[in-house]
Design an enzyme around this catalytic site. Structure first.
Site, PDB file in Angstrom:
ATOM      1  N   ASP A  96      75.131  91.296  14.880  1.00  0.00           N
ATOM      2  CA  ASP A  96      75.961  90.950  13.730  1.00  0.00           C
ATOM      3  C   ASP A  96      76.459  92.229  13.062  1.00  0.00           C
ATOM      4  O   ASP A  96      75.856  93.295  13.209  1.00  0.00           O
ATOM      5  CB  ASP A  96      75.191  90.078  12.739  1.00  0.00           C
ATOM      6  CG  ASP A  96      74.086  90.833  12.015  1.00  0.00           C
ATOM      7  OD1 ASP A  96      73.209  91.375  12.714  1.00  0.00           O
ATOM      8  OD2 ASP A  96      74.094  90.884  10.772  1.00  0.00           O
ATOM      9  N   ASP A 127      76.906 100.459  14.500  1.00  0.00           N
ATOM     10  CA  ASP A 127      75.945  99.639  13.759  1.00  0.00           C
ATOM     11  C   ASP A 127      76.184  98.165  14.022  1.00  0.00           C
ATOM     12  O   ASP A 127      76.894  97.512  13.279  1.00  0.00           O
ATOM     13  CB  ASP A 127      76.082  99.958  12.269  1.00  0.00           C
ATOM     14  CG  ASP A 127      75.083  99.241  11.405  1.00  0.00           C
ATOM     15  OD1 ASP A 127      74.022  98.876  11.904  1.00  0.00           O
ATOM     16  OD2 ASP A 127      75.380  99.036  10.208  1.00  0.00           O
ATOM     17  N   GLU A 160      71.025  90.687  10.656  1.00  0.00           N
ATOM     18  CA  GLU A 160      70.401  91.842  10.001  1.00  0.00           C
ATOM     19  C   GLU A 160      71.211  92.295   8.792  1.00  0.00           C
ATOM     20  O   GLU A 160      70.640  92.649   7.747  1.00  0.00           O
ATOM     21  CB  GLU A 160      70.252  92.988  10.997  1.00  0.00           C
ATOM     22  CG  GLU A 160      69.380  94.144  10.503  1.00  0.00           C
ATOM     23  CD  GLU A 160      70.126  95.171   9.664  1.00  0.00           C
ATOM     24  OE1 GLU A 160      69.463  95.920   8.925  1.00  0.00           O
ATOM     25  OE2 GLU A 160      71.373  95.225   9.738  1.00  0.00           O
ATOM     26  N   GLU A 161      72.531  92.294   8.909  1.00  0.00           N
ATOM     27  CA  GLU A 161      73.361  92.815   7.832  1.00  0.00           C
ATOM     28  C   GLU A 161      73.322  91.938   6.587  1.00  0.00           C
ATOM     29  O   GLU A 161      73.650  92.395   5.488  1.00  0.00           O
ATOM     30  CB  GLU A 161      74.814  92.970   8.299  1.00  0.00           C
ATOM     31  CG  GLU A 161      75.017  93.948   9.445  1.00  0.00           C
ATOM     32  CD  GLU A 161      74.767  95.412   9.062  1.00  0.00           C
ATOM     33  OE1 GLU A 161      74.292  95.659   7.942  1.00  0.00           O
ATOM     34  OE2 GLU A 161      75.036  96.286   9.890  1.00  0.00           O
ATOM     35  N   HIS A 427      79.377 100.456   7.679  1.00  0.00           N
ATOM     36  CA  HIS A 427      79.591  99.602   6.504  1.00  0.00           C
ATOM     37  C   HIS A 427      80.907  99.920   5.783  1.00  0.00           C
ATOM     38  O   HIS A 427      81.227  99.259   4.798  1.00  0.00           O
ATOM     39  CB  HIS A 427      78.430  99.697   5.500  1.00  0.00           C
ATOM     40  CG  HIS A 427      77.141  99.149   6.011  1.00  0.00           C
ATOM     41  ND1 HIS A 427      76.151  98.678   5.177  1.00  0.00           N
ATOM     42  CD2 HIS A 427      76.660  98.995   7.264  1.00  0.00           C
ATOM     43  CE1 HIS A 427      75.115  98.258   5.890  1.00  0.00           C
ATOM     44  NE2 HIS A 427      75.410  98.448   7.169  1.00  0.00           N
TER      45      HIS A 427
END
Length: 458
Positions: A96, A127, A160-161, A427
């Site tokens: 994710d 990421d 996870e995010e 991010h």
């Protein structure tokens, strides 16, 4: 098993596999796998999960499964059996990703892997879809040079995010699933490109939403302004109390004066990495390492109120904010959450109504960098990065699963490596990965598995 392969053969194999790795990462990046249906359709996460599962099956993994976790996401699991009596190593990544944010700010499309200036750009490239590709490269290199010397378990998380704890709760309910002698979390990164780094600490986190209500509905600001309580103004006053004048996080009862004793982060390097505008000062006090690795940090990551576009001259009746609080090792995330609630509640003006919603939470993590697995990784990184010694740094981000795994498997050695170097801009818009780091860290992981297997033979 054949003889222990040389550093040259492993490195040559990984180098030859890099075009395939780029093509696969492009396929995986193409999925807009944000684990929030308000941002992207669930089908994108499902497609990414199935892609990961198919990749594991293609590498002869057994028991490949899509695990339905309590938060509604799916984690992908598989086992590659090793020689009889060999240790078990768990490899972790997540498929994710963060939302694309402002698509117009991306130089190239966020979900289209694009090479530019020696880096590969795309959401999740570093990421952490790249982390999964790193694991595949290491395993393929070993299979091409005598075989994988350990039993490998792979778990690839799907939320996870979001910090919603789906995999943590699933692991707690099925503790036998992820048992391992060593765990490699492929979701951090080198302190700098070319400097091999393991992450020694992670901050924990708590994510909350706070809502303030003052009126039954919006009111004309000319007719009622000056006396009617403004919900947005109340929210702004509350949020401002979470930081001191110098920008330090100040929450009643939450210590914020710890000192980082290890690898330091020069201010000029941080300013460059963070792309701080000329003349703008940094927030907080102490060294940069103190601020980002050893102390709490509060961030208002979103505010709901009437947008500027289409704004009318009216007093807001309600306003809402989402707050992220990073919690350093030694502080309990659940306790920090309660302190945050109490701090806000105490400072809401005009007796306005305030309510809270917990969105996510995870504990901080500290690794034992003296364990045998770290010796194996240090030797592996010397081979992958000639002339460089492995460094241990902190990381201001959070991986809530780490503390869960540490609690479930106290004898397991947990290592954190990955592809999120400062230039990766995870991010943020224009996220990228260094293909050279992907190549070198894959070589390092392959040699780590060889070294770890040998260390357990005696």
């Amino acid at each position: 098993m054949t003889a222990h392969p040389t550093a040259g053969t492993i490195a040559e194999t990984v180098a030859a596999l890099m075009p395939r790795a780029k093509a696969e990462l492009a396929e995986l990046v193409a999925f807009e796998s944000v684990a929030d249906e308000a941002v992207a359709p669930r089908s994108e996460c499902e497609a990414a999960a199935n892609w990961v599962a198919d990749a594991l099956r293609a590498e002869d993994f057994q028991d490949v499964a899509l695990l339905d976790t309590p938060d509604g996401s799916q984690s992908v699991y598989g086992v590659l059996p090793g020689p009889v009596g060999a240790p078990t190593v768990l490899l972790y990544a997540h498929y994710d990703v963060q939302p694309k944010l402002d698509e117009s700010a991306w130089i190239t499309p966020p979900f289209e892997l694009t090479e530019r200036n020696g880096r590969w750009y795309g959401r999740g490239a570093a990421d952490c879809k790249g982390g999964f590709i790193m694991h595949l490269l290491a395993l393929r290199a070993l299979k091409a040079n005598g075989g994988v010397p350990v039993t490998v378990k792979v778990i690839v998380e799907g939320s996870e995010e979001q910090g919603t704890g789906g995999l943590e709760r699933y692991a707690e309910a099925h503790p036998e699933l992820l048992t391992a002698d060593a765990i490699v979390i492929g979701d951090t990164g080198n302190f700098r490109v070319g400097l091999p780094t393991v992450t020694a600490t992670l901050r924990g986190m708590t994510m909350i939403r706070v809502r303030i209500d003052t009126l039954e509905g919006n009111l004309h600001s000319g007719q009622f302004g000056g006396a009617a309580p403004d919900a947005l103004a109340a929210l702004i006053r509350v949020l401002d109390t979470l930081r001191a004048e110098d920008g330090s996080t100040v929450i009643d009862g939450l210590p914020a004066d710890a000192v980082w004793e290890g690898l330091q982060y020069p201010e000029e390097d941080f300013r460059r990495d963070a792309k701080v505008l000329d003349g703008v000062g940094l927030a907080g006090s102490g060294t940069v390492a103190d601020r980002i690795w050893a102390r709490p940090a509060v961030t208002v990551i979103g505010i709901d109120c009437h947008p500027v576009a289409g704004a009318t001259p009216s007093i807001p009746s309600t306003a809402r904010a989402q707050i992220s609080l990073r919690v350093p090792p030694g502080q309990d995330a659940a306790e920090a959450t309660q302190l945050l609630y109490a701090h806000i509640q105490k400072r809401v003006p005009w007796n306005a109504r305030v309510s809270f919603e917990q969105v996510g939470q995870g504990q901080a993590f500290s690794a034992d960098v003296t364990s045998p697995a770290y010796t194996s990784m240090a030797e592996a990184m010397r081979l992958a990065y000639p002339g460089e010694e492995m460094q241990a740094s902190g990381m201001g981000g959070s991986i809530p699963l780490c503390s869960t795994l540490a609690a479930l498997y106290p004898k397991a050695e947990i290592l954190l490596i990955g592809l999120s170097d400062p230039e990766a801009q995870i991010h943020a818009v224009n996220e990228s990965v260094s293909p050279e780091e992907l190549e070198r860290l894959s070589v390092a992981e392959a040699h780590f598995l060889l070294n770890y297997a040998r260390s357990k033979q005696g």
